[in-house]
Motif scaffolding. Structure first.
Motif, PDB file in Angstrom:
ATOM      1  N   THR A 131       0.846  -1.264   0.040  1.00  0.00           N
ATOM      2  CA  THR A 131      -0.075   0.017  -0.061  1.00  0.00           C
ATOM      3  C   THR A 131       0.729   1.222  -0.061  1.00  0.00           C
ATOM      4  N   LEU A 132       2.041   1.126   0.886  1.00  0.00           N
ATOM      5  CA  LEU A 132       2.828   2.361   0.981  1.00  0.00           C
ATOM      6  C   LEU A 132       3.709   2.627  -0.529  1.00  0.00           C
ATOM      7  N   ASN A 133       3.620   1.387  -1.248  1.00  0.00           N
ATOM      8  CA  ASN A 133       4.413   1.507  -2.370  1.00  0.00           C
ATOM      9  C   ASN A 133       3.447   2.124  -3.756  1.00  0.00           C
ATOM     10  N   GLY A 134       2.035   2.238  -3.278  1.00  0.00           N
ATOM     11  CA  GLY A 134       1.047   2.902  -4.292  1.00  0.00           C
ATOM     12  C   GLY A 134       0.076   1.652  -4.838  1.00  0.00           C
ATOM     13  N   GLY A 135       0.298   0.538  -4.263  1.00  0.00           N
ATOM     14  CA  GLY A 135      -0.473  -0.251  -4.915  1.00  0.00           C
ATOM     15  C   GLY A 135      -1.864  -0.542  -4.171  1.00  0.00           C
ATOM     16  N   ARG A 136      -2.858  -1.199  -4.912  1.00  0.00           N
ATOM     17  CA  ARG A 136      -4.239  -1.227  -4.145  1.00  0.00           C
ATOM     18  C   ARG A 136      -4.483  -2.377  -4.013  1.00  0.00           C
ATOM     19  N   VAL A 137      -4.381  -2.784  -2.692  1.00  0.00           N
ATOM     20  CA  VAL A 137      -4.260  -4.056  -2.247  1.00  0.00           C
ATOM     21  C   VAL A 137      -5.579  -4.835  -1.912  1.00  0.00           C
ATOM     22  N   VAL A 138      -5.871  -6.119  -2.313  1.00  0.00           N
ATOM     23  CA  VAL A 138      -6.760  -6.975  -2.178  1.00  0.00           C
ATOM     24  C   VAL A 138      -6.147  -7.875  -1.025  1.00  0.00           C
ATOM     25  N   ALA A 139      -6.688  -8.000  -0.041  1.00  0.00           N
ATOM     26  CA  ALA A 139      -6.070  -8.963   1.073  1.00  0.00           C
ATOM     27  C   ALA A 139      -6.991 -10.103   1.175  1.00  0.00           C
ATOM     28  N   CYS A 140      -6.347 -11.495   0.967  1.00  0.00           N
ATOM     29  CA  CYS A 140      -7.174 -12.765   1.002  1.00  0.00           C
ATOM     30  C   CYS A 140      -6.709 -13.617   2.157  1.00  0.00           C
ATOM     31  N   ASP A 141      -7.737 -14.106   2.925  1.00  0.00           N
ATOM     32  CA  ASP A 141      -7.376 -15.092   4.083  1.00  0.00           C
ATOM     33  C   ASP A 141      -8.624 -15.826   4.113  1.00  0.00           C
TER      34      ASP A 141
ATOM     35  N   PHE B  16      -4.553  -1.684   7.689  1.00  0.00           N
ATOM     36  CA  PHE B  16      -3.259  -1.537   7.205  1.00  0.00           C
ATOM     37  C   PHE B  16      -3.451  -1.055   5.678  1.00  0.00           C
ATOM     38  N   GLY B  17      -4.617  -0.682   5.250  1.00  0.00           N
ATOM     39  CA  GLY B  17      -4.687  -0.121   3.871  1.00  0.00           C
ATOM     40  C   GLY B  17      -5.211  -0.847   3.033  1.00  0.00           C
ATOM     41  N   ALA B  18      -5.634  -2.211   3.045  1.00  0.00           N
ATOM     42  CA  ALA B  18      -6.244  -3.003   1.971  1.00  0.00           C
ATOM     43  C   ALA B  18      -7.496  -2.209   1.452  1.00  0.00           C
ATOM     44  N   VAL B  19      -7.703  -2.105   0.219  1.00  0.00           N
ATOM     45  CA  VAL B  19      -8.984  -1.515  -0.208  1.00  0.00           C
ATOM     46  C   VAL B  19     -10.164  -2.457  -0.474  1.00  0.00           C
ATOM     47  N   GLU B  20      -9.953  -3.886  -0.241  1.00  0.00           N
ATOM     48  CA  GLU B  20     -10.826  -4.876  -0.381  1.00  0.00           C
ATOM     49  C   GLU B  20     -10.445  -6.179   0.366  1.00  0.00           C
ATOM     50  N   THR B  21     -11.013  -6.723   0.724  1.00  0.00           N
ATOM     51  CA  THR B  21     -10.643  -8.153   1.337  1.00  0.00           C
ATOM     52  C   THR B  21     -11.532  -9.397   0.741  1.00  0.00           C
ATOM     53  N   VAL B  22     -11.017 -10.417   0.839  1.00  0.00           N
ATOM     54  CA  VAL B  22     -11.718 -11.773   0.467  1.00  0.00           C
ATOM     55  C   VAL B  22     -11.644 -12.716   1.494  1.00  0.00           C
ATOM     56  N   ASP B  23     -12.593 -13.221   1.820  1.00  0.00           N
ATOM     57  CA  ASP B  23     -12.568 -14.292   2.903  1.00  0.00           C
ATOM     58  C   ASP B  23     -12.795 -15.493   1.818  1.00  0.00           C
TER      59      ASP B  23
END
Length: 269
Positions: free
Chosen positions: A96-106, A118-125
């Motif tokens: 995210t700090l590097n300019g990415g649009r992060v999708v977090a998956c877990d 921590f900046g994720a724009v979207e999450t996926v369960d």
């Protein structure tokens, strides 16, 4: 991290050598005391203003940073991060700090909630939906530009391959064991010409080797923590004495949703 109790007379006062009483960070194994070469701790004093507990993340922070360096994230790109344990959450923040649009998956909702912090724009369960399908739908069918796989499972690696678009990159920073059950390379990997990059803390991406090394990654992560750009202490859920290690491992094995970073504390032993 620990406190310097004694410095050999032949190195005391030399440039970079820590002084008695200073708190330093480094790698000397899990032990209450260690005799470490002075050169190994040169300029390893915990930065002023930084919670010493944050310094215990120097190594895992570098693992996350190495994965992000390998991903070569560009401003505005979609980055899928698979696995939101400690290193995955740090990678989410750094990407995210590097300019990415992060999708977090877990698979653990509590970790996905921290990923949003921590900046994720979207999450996926991943127990309820396909990350590849969700991300492709959100990007008009293009898929993610890059994926960073930190869970160490072959099924997640396969999903990461499915998630990136044509010519996309998958950085494998997890540790994979046994046969590759669940990983198929005859579908999206083949037709989309997906690049798979191995990331391992023993070395930086080859194109950066002239400028980066492990020590620079350690220092960079700690500087980001000292500047408040990343908060690793937020991830500490348990501090345990060495006599409680067995229970800590049982917790991680049997109830992983209840723990993130478990820190060994020798101060009372």
């Amino acid at each position: 991290m620990g406190e310097v109790l004694e410095v050999s007379a032949d190195v005391a006062g030399q440039p970079g050598a820590p002084a008695v009483g200073e708190v330093v960070w480094g790698i000397w194994g899990h032990r209450s005391e260690a005799v470490v070469p002075a050169a190994k701790l040169a300029d390893h004093v915990v930065p002023a203003g930084l919670d010493p507990l944050a310094a215990s993340f120097a190594r895992v922070g570098a693992v996350a940073l190495n994965g992000v360096l390998g991903a070569d994230v560009h401003l505005g790109e979609t980055v899928a991060v698979f696995g939101q344990g400690v290193i995955g959450l740090l990678a989410t923040r750094l990407a995210t700090l590097n300019g990415g649009r992060v999708v977090a998956c877990d698979a653990i909702p509590a970790r996905l909630a921290i990923a949003e912090e921590f900046g994720a724009v979207e999450t996926v369960d991943v127990t309820a939906a396909s990350a590849a399908e969700r991300i492709r739908a959100a990007t008009g069918g293009h898929g993610a530009d890059v994926a960073i796989e930190l869970s160490g499972t072959y099924r997640a690696l396969h999903e990461a391959v499915r998630t990136v678009g044509v010519g996309g990159r998958v950085v494998t920073a997890g540790f994979y064991q046994g046969d590759g059950t669940g990983l198929r390379l005859g579908e999206e990997f083949h037709h989309n010409r997906v690049e798979i990059v191995a990331s391992q803390i023993g070395g930086v991406p080859w194109r950066l080797a002239g400028r980066w090394d492990q020590d620079r990654m350690n220092r960079t992560f700690l500087r980001l923590a000292a500047d408040g750009a990343v908060d690793p202490v937020r991830l500490v859920t348990h501090r345990v004495g060495v006599g409680e290690v067995e229970q800590a491992y049982e917790l991680l094995d049997e109830r992983p949703a209840e723990a993130l970073q478990v820190v060994l504390d020798y101060t009372e032993n």
